[in-house]
Design a protein around this motif. Structure first.
Motif, PDB file in Angstrom:
ATOM      1  N   TYR A 128      -0.362   3.898  -2.458  1.00 58.74           N
ATOM      2  CA  TYR A 128      -1.162   3.244  -3.483  1.00 58.74           C
ATOM      3  C   TYR A 128      -2.103   2.242  -2.815  1.00 58.74           C
ATOM      4  O   TYR A 128      -1.761   1.641  -1.805  1.00 58.74           O
ATOM      5  N   LYS A 130      -4.625  -1.124  -4.059  1.00 58.15           N
ATOM      6  CA  LYS A 130      -5.003  -2.009  -5.160  1.00 58.15           C
ATOM      7  C   LYS A 130      -5.986  -3.051  -4.645  1.00 58.15           C
ATOM      8  O   LYS A 130      -5.802  -3.606  -3.569  1.00 58.15           O
ATOM      9  N   GLU A 131      -7.018  -3.307  -5.448  1.00 55.83           N
ATOM     10  CA  GLU A 131      -8.045  -4.277  -5.064  1.00 55.83           C
ATOM     11  C   GLU A 131      -7.527  -5.696  -5.270  1.00 55.83           C
ATOM     12  O   GLU A 131      -6.841  -5.988  -6.249  1.00 55.83           O
ATOM     13  N   SER A 137      -4.751  -9.803  -8.198  1.00 54.70           N
ATOM     14  CA  SER A 137      -5.108  -8.428  -8.525  1.00 54.70           C
ATOM     15  C   SER A 137      -5.046  -8.233 -10.031  1.00 54.70           C
ATOM     16  O   SER A 137      -4.194  -8.808 -10.711  1.00 54.70           O
ATOM     17  N   GLU A 138      -5.954  -7.403 -10.544  1.00 53.25           N
ATOM     18  CA  GLU A 138      -5.900  -7.041 -11.953  1.00 53.25           C
ATOM     19  C   GLU A 138      -4.770  -6.042 -12.192  1.00 53.25           C
ATOM     20  O   GLU A 138      -4.262  -5.935 -13.295  1.00 53.25           O
ATOM     21  N   SER A 139      -4.382  -5.302 -11.160  1.00 50.32           N
ATOM     22  CA  SER A 139      -3.273  -4.348 -11.260  1.00 50.32           C
ATOM     23  C   SER A 139      -1.961  -5.092 -11.079  1.00 50.32           C
ATOM     24  O   SER A 139      -1.891  -6.114 -10.407  1.00 50.32           O
ATOM     25  N   LYS A 140      -0.907  -4.542 -11.666  1.00 48.93           N
ATOM     26  CA  LYS A 140       0.420  -5.132 -11.494  1.00 48.93           C
ATOM     27  C   LYS A 140       0.860  -4.905 -10.054  1.00 48.93           C
ATOM     28  O   LYS A 140       0.765  -3.801  -9.532  1.00 48.93           O
ATOM     29  N   LEU A 141       1.332  -5.957  -9.411  1.00 47.19           N
ATOM     30  CA  LEU A 141       1.760  -5.883  -8.016  1.00 47.19           C
ATOM     31  C   LEU A 141       3.275  -5.842  -7.930  1.00 47.19           C
ATOM     32  O   LEU A 141       3.974  -6.488  -8.718  1.00 47.19           O
ATOM     33  N   GLU A 145       4.255  -6.330  -2.435  1.00 51.35           N
ATOM     34  CA  GLU A 145       2.807  -6.527  -2.355  1.00 51.35           C
ATOM     35  C   GLU A 145       2.470  -8.006  -2.539  1.00 51.35           C
ATOM     36  O   GLU A 145       1.631  -8.562  -1.809  1.00 51.35           O
TER      37      GLU A 145
END
Length: 161
Positions: A128, A130-131, A137-141, A145
């Motif tokens: 994966y 993620k930015e 991050s806007e994504s769940k970490l 991470e």
């Protein structure tokens, strides 16, 4: 599973991770980012520089001034490169050992970049990307991470340029 097959899965997972890294870097470079960030850090007041007479072209003094200006530009560009790295290795599943899963954070001086994760099990590996912007991050970490990003945030200190 034979060791040859496991090695092939490992090489494939590494290839996918590198490919994801290349795509992430290309996406970051292709993005048109305004010069000023949404939450700019306060810049220190520049010290007044004495006005120096212009040196004659071709002299050592002129070359030193030119190189000094180039060095300032280069230092600014280096702050934008993905130069800070932190990796966290772990066992994602209880039935595997050797800490084959990992999360890798690659960030610049502003905390912008990418976090790559490879989760390895006995049967497969998943990767994966993620930015990350300003260490968030806007994504769940995942916890791993977040740990990799927190490691780099602590190295950056309380103020980030």
């Amino acid at each position: 599973m034979s060791s040859t097959l496991a090695g092939a899965f490992g090489v494939a997972a590494l290839f996918v991770a590198v490919l994801a890294l290349v795509f992430a870097i290309q996406a970051l470079r292709a993005r048109t980012v305004p010069v000023e960030k949404t939450t700019p850090a306060p810049l220190p007041e520049p010290e007044p520089q004495p006005v120096l007479p212009e040196a004659k072209p071709g002299t050592v003094k002129a070359e030193l001034r030119r190189l000094g200006k180039e060095l300032e530009v280069t230092r600014g560009e280096v702050k934008e490169t993905l130069q800070h790295l932190a990796i966290v290795r772990y066992d994602a599943f209880g039935d595997t050992g050797g800490k084959l899963s990992w999360s890798l954070a690659l960030l610049d001086d502003h905390g912008d970049g990418v976090v790559l994760t490879s989760i390895n099990s006995r049967a497969d590996a998943r990767t994966y990307a993620k930015e990350i912007k300003a260490f968030k991050s806007e994504s769940k970490l995942s916890p791993e991470e977040e740990e990799a990003i927190e490691t780099l945030a602590k190295e950056a200190g309380p103020t980030v340029d």
